[in-house]
Design an enzyme around this catalytic site. Structure first.
Site, PDB file in Angstrom:
ATOM      1  N   CYS A  77      -2.146   5.266   0.357  1.00  0.00           N
ATOM      2  CA  CYS A  77      -3.070   5.916   1.286  1.00  0.00           C
ATOM      3  C   CYS A  77      -2.703   7.398   1.410  1.00  0.00           C
ATOM      4  O   CYS A  77      -1.584   7.741   1.773  1.00  0.00           O
ATOM      5  CB  CYS A  77      -2.979   5.216   2.642  1.00  0.00           C
ATOM      6  SG  CYS A  77      -4.345   5.631   3.704  1.00  0.00           S
TER       7      CYS A  77
ATOM      8  N   ASN B  57       0.845  -1.184   0.000  1.00  0.00           N
ATOM      9  CA  ASN B  57       0.000   0.000   0.000  1.00  0.00           C
ATOM     10  C   ASN B  57       0.886   1.241   0.000  1.00  0.00           C
ATOM     11  O   ASN B  57       1.306   1.719   1.042  1.00  0.00           O
ATOM     12  CB  ASN B  57      -0.929  -0.033   1.216  1.00  0.00           C
ATOM     13  CG  ASN B  57      -1.827   1.194   1.278  1.00  0.00           C
ATOM     14  OD1 ASN B  57      -1.653   2.151   0.532  1.00  0.00           O
ATOM     15  ND2 ASN B  57      -2.789   1.175   2.188  1.00  0.00           N
TER      16      ASN B  57
ATOM     17  N   CYS C 201     -19.233  18.346 -31.741  1.00  0.00           N
ATOM     18  CA  CYS C 201     -18.551  18.396 -30.432  1.00  0.00           C
ATOM     19  C   CYS C 201     -19.179  17.459 -29.412  1.00  0.00           C
ATOM     20  O   CYS C 201     -18.565  17.124 -28.409  1.00  0.00           O
ATOM     21  CB  CYS C 201     -18.521  19.814 -29.897  1.00  0.00           C
ATOM     22  SG  CYS C 201     -20.115  20.430 -29.322  1.00  0.00           S
TER      23      CYS C 201
ATOM     24  N   CYS D  55     -22.186  22.528 -37.677  1.00  0.00           N
ATOM     25  CA  CYS D  55     -21.925  21.514 -36.638  1.00  0.00           C
ATOM     26  C   CYS D  55     -20.493  20.980 -36.715  1.00  0.00           C
ATOM     27  O   CYS D  55     -20.048  20.539 -37.774  1.00  0.00           O
ATOM     28  CB  CYS D  55     -22.923  20.346 -36.802  1.00  0.00           C
ATOM     29  SG  CYS D  55     -22.661  19.017 -35.608  1.00  0.00           S
TER      30      CYS D  55
HETATM   31  C1  LIG Z   1     -13.075   3.476   3.877  1.00  0.00           C
HETATM   32  C2  LIG Z   1     -11.973   3.071   2.976  1.00  0.00           C
HETATM   33  C3  LIG Z   1     -10.824   2.534   3.504  1.00  0.00           C
HETATM   34  C4  LIG Z   1      -9.781   2.138   2.667  1.00  0.00           C
HETATM   35  N1  LIG Z   1      -8.681   1.574   3.207  1.00  0.00           N
HETATM   36  C5  LIG Z   1      -7.685   1.148   2.412  1.00  0.00           C
HETATM   37  C6  LIG Z   1      -6.587   0.456   2.949  1.00  0.00           C
HETATM   38  O1  LIG Z   1      -6.496   0.194   4.145  1.00  0.00           O
HETATM   39  N2  LIG Z   1      -5.615   0.061   2.099  1.00  0.00           N
HETATM   40  C7  LIG Z   1      -5.656   0.305   0.757  1.00  0.00           C
HETATM   41  O2  LIG Z   1      -4.751  -0.083   0.023  1.00  0.00           O
HETATM   42  N3  LIG Z   1      -6.724   0.955   0.225  1.00  0.00           N
HETATM   43  C8  LIG Z   1      -7.722   1.373   1.012  1.00  0.00           C
HETATM   44  N4  LIG Z   1      -8.814   1.980   0.456  1.00  0.00           N
HETATM   45  C9  LIG Z   1      -8.856   2.213  -0.994  1.00  0.00           C
HETATM   46  C10 LIG Z   1      -9.542   1.076  -1.751  1.00  0.00           C
HETATM   47  O3  LIG Z   1      -8.853  -0.139  -1.607  1.00  0.00           O
HETATM   48  C11 LIG Z   1      -9.646   1.401  -3.260  1.00  0.00           C
HETATM   49  O4  LIG Z   1      -8.348   1.583  -3.782  1.00  0.00           O
HETATM   50  C12 LIG Z   1     -10.457   2.659  -3.529  1.00  0.00           C
HETATM   51  O5  LIG Z   1     -11.543   2.741  -2.660  1.00  0.00           O
HETATM   52  C13 LIG Z   1     -10.944   2.718  -4.986  1.00  0.00           C
HETATM   53  O6  LIG Z   1     -11.865   1.701  -5.265  1.00  0.00           O
HETATM   54  P1  LIG Z   1     -13.480   1.959  -5.306  1.00  0.00           P
HETATM   55  O7  LIG Z   1     -13.701   3.132  -6.218  1.00  0.00           O
HETATM   56  O8  LIG Z   1     -14.062   0.671  -5.788  1.00  0.00           O
HETATM   57  O9  LIG Z   1     -13.872   2.282  -3.910  1.00  0.00           O
HETATM   58  C14 LIG Z   1      -9.887   2.354   1.269  1.00  0.00           C
HETATM   59  C15 LIG Z   1     -11.047   2.894   0.743  1.00  0.00           C
HETATM   60  C16 LIG Z   1     -12.090   3.241   1.568  1.00  0.00           C
HETATM   61  C17 LIG Z   1     -13.349   3.796   0.989  1.00  0.00           C
END
Ligand SMILES: Cc1cc2nc3c(=O)[nH]c(=O)nc-3n(C[C@H](O)[C@H](O)[C@H](O)COP(=O)(O)O)c2cc1C
Length: 434
Positions: A139, A136, A383, A380
């Site tokens: 974040c 990860n 677009c 036109c």
């Molecule tokens: C509440 C919440 C917590 C998340 N926690 C993590 C996490 O701990 N680790 C991580 O890699 N991604 C985390 N994500 C990101 C998701 O894994 C994902 O990449 C992101 O939500 C995009 O996907 P989606 O559009 O389907 O939600 C989190 C997302 C949400 C909404």
């Protein structure tokens, strides 16, 4: 019947739908129920180092952008990685993997950017029997301020270094999860490849403030009067994610690298689009959080039916099919010409197309005294604004002029793209071969 099974880095799963690392994959109870509902795999909620777990806020951690029908279009969160202790998570992972050997179980990890920290956690994760790890590096809040998450994902050298450690101390596949909070997503993907990553997954969430409370003057979600940026996800981020996925799929330095597509996957169609842009599978978070685990059953049924209709017998049949058709602007055929066409039977005479075209575009729609709207071909430029603002689906469409006809606007003859063109007649210097 179409075969939905996937083999991603040698990890088999019965379908390409995995749950992304997030609350749906936070604990054994959830993951067992997810597997029972039919999910092909999960990426366990991100684990941190041994020691006291992180502490989450005790106020609202989500904010949402709703559509007019209160559908969730975008979800913002200020949640951290798992706030449950490491050993509990590892024990649960071990049990779940043992009971569901046919499903993919990946462990997401985020520990400090120090070799000792990775060296310490990787053997413990390996001992669970999980199929692989996801790093990860994405974040965007809470953890990045501590030098982890996006703080690593924004520095290609760190990505390469940490990925190398993981390949050194862990024997199974390593997936690097990328942050979209960066200018050129190809750079971290290249770094991941240099570090030996088996795949990349993207996107993690996008820095966001969804709204400001105009009474308290605090961003939402507000914790005792103060707010902070969170990570944005859900249907609203899909276009951004698709574009980033396509850049990695097309870039010579990362072409062919397995990709797990994430961001706004809500229906089978979203998943199919990611796969056509080169993804071997997709990960889902917001859709599961909005509709529950059984949403996967509609995804499976829809994808399966579409594949049968199209004659695709396997996911590989259409994986990457849209990549060759995704190009840079200068390679678009400027001798392709379309014109808007209004279906008078479907038109409700609302006049939105007229207002948009007359006021902000090319004055290419005429309005008669009885409010009949018609396109002026000589004005036109195709677009598409009228198509997009029209409230009636398929009422206005773009109809291509046949090759050989003359465009009444420019007087030029419409041409098909010659199969062997190397320079575009309207773009001298644009070389087709990439
Ligand atoms: C509440 C919440 C917590 C998340 N926690 C993590 C996490 O701990 N680790 C991580 O890699 N991604 C985390 N994500 C990101 C998701 O894994 C994902 O990449 C992101 O939500 C995009 O996907 P989606 O559009 O389907 O939600 C989190 C997302 C949400 C909404």
């Amino acid at each position: 019947m179409a075969d939905l099974t996937t083999d991603f880095l040698g990890i088999k799963s019965p379908n390409p739908f995995w749950l992304a690392s997030a609350p749906p994959t936070d604990k054994e109870y959830n993951v067992r129920r997810a597997f029972e509902a039919g999910w092909g795999g999960v990426v366990w909620k991100t684990l941190g180092s041994e020691g006291p777990p992180v502490v989450n806020v005790n106020g609202p951690r989500y904010g949402v952008i709703h559509g007019a029908d209160r559908r969730v279009l975008g979800l913002n969160n200020i949640e951290l990685i798992t706030d449950r202790d490491l050993q509990t998570n590892l024990d649960e992972i071990t049990r779940v993997k043992k009971d569901y050997p046919d499903r993919a179980l990946i462990v997401s990890i985020m520990v400090p950017c120090e070799e000792e920290a990775w060296k310490a956690i990787l053997p413990k994760v390996e001992a669970t029997g999980a199929d692989g790890i996801e790093l990860n590096f994405g974040c965007p809040h809470g953890m990045s301020e501590r030098g982890m998450g996006a703080a690593v994902g924004q520095v290609p050298e760190y990505i390469e270094m940490v990925t190398r450690w993981c390949k050194q101390y862990y024997s199974k596949p390593v997936i690097v999860k990328l942050t979209p909070n960066i200018t050129d997503v190809r750079k971290p993907a290249e770094a991941a490849r240099r570090g030996g990553a088996d795949a990349v997954s993207l996107i993690n969430t996008i820095n966001s403030i969804v709204s400001v409370d105009l009474d308290t003057m605090s961003p939402h979600p507000s914790i005792d009067g103060k707010g902070t940026h969170g990570g944005y996800c859900g249907p609203a981020v899909k276009p951004i994610a698709l574009s980033m996925v396509s850049e990695i799929a097309r870039a010579p330095a990362t072409a062919g690298m397995p990709i797990s597509g994430i961001g706004g996957v809500t229906t089978w169609r979203d998943a199919a689009e990611y796969i056509t842009l080169g993804c071997g599978n997709v990960q889902v978070c917001t859709a599961a959080m909005t509709y529950g685990f059984k949403v996967v059953q509609e995804m499976i049924a829809g994808l399966s039916r579409w594949m049968d209709e199209k004659g695709h017998t396997s996911i590989d049949d259409f994986m990457g099919a849209a990549v060759p058709n995704t190009t840079d602007w200068q390679y678009l055929n400027l001798n392709y010409v379309a014109k808007a066409k209004i279906d008078q039977d479907a038109c409700i005479s609302c006049g939105r197309c007229y207002a948009a075209c007359e006021d902000t575009s090319h004055q290419a729609i005429a309005m008669s005294p009885d409010r009949t709207f018609s396109v002026i071909d000589a004005e036109c430029v195709a677009c598409n604004l009228c198509v997009e603002v029209c409230p009636v689906e398929n009422c206005i469409s773009m109809v291509p002029l046949a090759a050989g006809t003359t465009d009444p606007r420019t007087g030029k003859v419409v041409q098909k793209t010659p199969a062997d063109w190397t320079t575009h007649p309207n773009n001298p210097g644009a070389v087709a071969a990439e």
